[in-house]
Write a protein that holds these residues in place. Structure first.
Motif, mmCIF file in Angstrom:
data_model
loop_
_atom_site.group_PDB
_atom_site.id
_atom_site.type_symbol
_atom_site.label_atom_id
_atom_site.label_comp_id
_atom_site.label_asym_id
_atom_site.label_seq_id
_atom_site.Cartn_x
_atom_site.Cartn_y
_atom_site.Cartn_z
ATOM 1 N N CYS A 199 -2.546 1.318 -3.471
ATOM 2 C CA CYS A 199 -3.639 0.698 -4.213
ATOM 3 C C CYS A 199 -4.569 -0.091 -3.294
ATOM 4 O O CYS A 199 -5.783 -0.082 -3.475
ATOM 5 N N GLU A 200 -3.976 -0.778 -2.312
ATOM 6 C CA GLU A 200 -4.803 -1.526 -1.346
ATOM 7 C C GLU A 200 -5.828 -0.589 -0.725
ATOM 8 O O GLU A 200 -6.988 -0.923 -0.555
ATOM 9 N N HIS A 203 -7.801 1.768 -4.285
ATOM 10 C CA HIS A 203 -7.981 1.272 -5.653
ATOM 11 C C HIS A 203 -9.349 1.575 -6.242
ATOM 12 O O HIS A 203 -9.504 1.719 -7.447
ATOM 13 N N TYR A 239 -5.658 -4.456 -9.630
ATOM 14 C CA TYR A 239 -6.663 -3.547 -9.058
ATOM 15 C C TYR A 239 -7.490 -2.803 -10.098
ATOM 16 O O TYR A 239 -8.128 -1.803 -9.778
#
Ligand SMILES: Cc1ncc(COP(=O)(O)O)c(C=O)c1O
Length: 431
Positions: A199-200, A203, A239
């Motif tokens: 996700c980092e 996202h 996110y």
């Protein structure tokens, strides 16, 4: 028509699901004459215990007298009406009950008529929600080893090669994040960290994470710890990624709570239900979502933000009557409590398989029990041998390769569980 005529005519005209039809040159096709409780009965009077609830749908037995009565009443009142511009009493009642029974922040019901179609609805709704907020998020993340159905969108977010490989050129954008390796909390934490890392990085592209809470069905009845759900749900919120909980298989009491999400006390953005929803009677599915998501589509007609998805049989009145009858039974008969006793009995029966050298990875979540048979190659089709032994002895199970699993209707008695498990034990012992 007699039994043999039925078999012959069937094979002349019907292409069966999930089947290499050539297998039926040697495998029996079994016409079923009637069914009651946990039993399927063929035209020669043979009875089979339905050990997998007829593909995981039947929860209160076949031809259940209460559900029968309610469907018959509905049949004489209203069988079906278009759900655009019209509505009916059964669907109104059902929707209010589902909103009340499911985790908080699930406020609206959108209907379809099978699990895969409802997955399509959830995927489209997720993408469209972001689009209506001027965000282009067109990537779906699912768990390794997942299964969400076989229409093209649902297949895209699945990860079982057997079903997916052939159609890869046709699928929508998807990637997989690791499912926890086992039921331990440590593996749940490890897998959730992998998702956080993904996700980092991505996202801005990710529309939703879709998962089967606690048990991956067609992915070999793989089970994991509820803490994973808690952790990924937090990451999704952080996110702006939707969480789609596919409870098509695990919903309606299978895992020991009415909905599997309750084990982690989470509220997904989309909750997908089908199978047990009508007690296994009629095709119906539903996607529940929040008022917040609903509001992203609610505007003047000319803004073109409406969710224009439809199926002819959406919200069928007979299916909704079966669903209301199913919920009545949950309400009146304290099913979740009763299932605890049955689950404990299943656990005892499963433990016995530890005695067998060719059995490994015995596992259970609520009313689902499974184990793997080891020491054979896929081409040995070992599951098929267990299946055939079951049929000869009045038990119907449908192994997934070398994975043997049990998912009986909740009305099964301890004596019937004995018959189911002991027959399978005999089969595995004599392989
Ligand atoms: C978790 C899950 N999602 C979706 C589906 C697809 O449902 P259907 O077979 O009704 O299309 C299934 C079917 O087994 C399932 O197990």
């Amino acid at each position: 028509m007699n039994n043999n005529e039925l078999k012959e005519i069937d094979l002349e005209y019907i292409w069966h699901p999930c089947t290499q039809m050539k297998d039926h040159e040697t495998l029996p096709m079994i016409p079923i004459k009637k069914a009651y409780g946990v039993y399927l009965e063929d035209f020669e009077g043979n009875k089979y215990i339905d050990g997998i609830s007829s593909w995981w749908v039947n929860i209160f037995g076949h031809t259940n007298s209460y559900i029968n009565k309610k469907v018959k009443e509905q049949l004489d009142t209203l069988e079906h009406v278009i759900l655009a511009g019209f509505t009916h009493e059964q669907i109104i009642k059902l929707s209010k009950r589902l909103v009340e029974l499911t985790p908080k922040n699930l406020d609206k019901c959108f209907y379809a008529d099978n699990g895969s179609s409802a997955i399509e609805v959830a995927l489209k709704m997720s993408f469209h929600t972001h689009k209506n907020s001027n965000k282009k998020k067109d990537l779906f993340v699912s768990l390794t080893n997942s299964y969400h159905g076989e229409t093209l969108g649902a297949l895209s977010v699945g990860d079982v090669e057997l079903y997916k490989e052939t159609y890869k050129p046709l699928l929508i954008k998807n990637i997989q994040t690791p499912v926890p390796k086992d039921k331990s909390k440590e593996e749940a934490i490890k897998a959730a960290k992998e998702f956080e890392k993904l996700c980092e990085e991505k996202h801005n592209e990710i529309s939703a994470l879709i998962l089967e809470p606690l048990v991956q069905g067609a992915g070999s009845m793989h089970m994991y710890h509820p803490h994973f759900l808690k952790l990924v749900s937090i990451t999704c919120k952080k996110y702006d990624i939707h969480l789609i909980a596919d409870e098509v298989m695990v919903g309606f009491g299978r895992t020991g709570k009415l909905f599997a999400c309750e084990h982690a006390n989470i509220s997904p953005d989309f909750l997908v239900l089908s199978k047990g929803l009508t007690g296994g009677y009629l095709p119906l599915s539903v996607v529940l979502t929040s008022n917040e998501i609903y509001s992203k589509f609610y505007c003047d007609y000319n803004e073109h933000k409406a969710f224009l998805h439809s199926h002819s049989y959406t919200g069928n009145a007979l299916a909704c009557a079966a669903a209301n009858a199913t919920l009545d039974i949950f309400e009146k008969e304290n099913i979740i409590e009763k299932n605890k006793e049955l689950s404990e009995y299943i656990s005892k029966k499963l433990q016995k398989f530890k005695n067998l050298k060719n059995v490994t990875n015995i596992r259970q979540t609520g009313m689902i029990g499974a184990f793997d048979i080891k020491g054979y190659k896929p081409q040995d089709r070992i599951g098929l041998k267990v299946y055939l032994h079951g049929l000869k002895n009045g038990v119907f199970i449908r192994p997934l390769g070398n994975v043997i699993y049990f998912m009986p209707p909740y009305v099964i008695t301890k004596k019937e569980l004995d018959k189911l498990f002991d027959t399978v034990y005999e089969a595995v012992e004599n392989l």
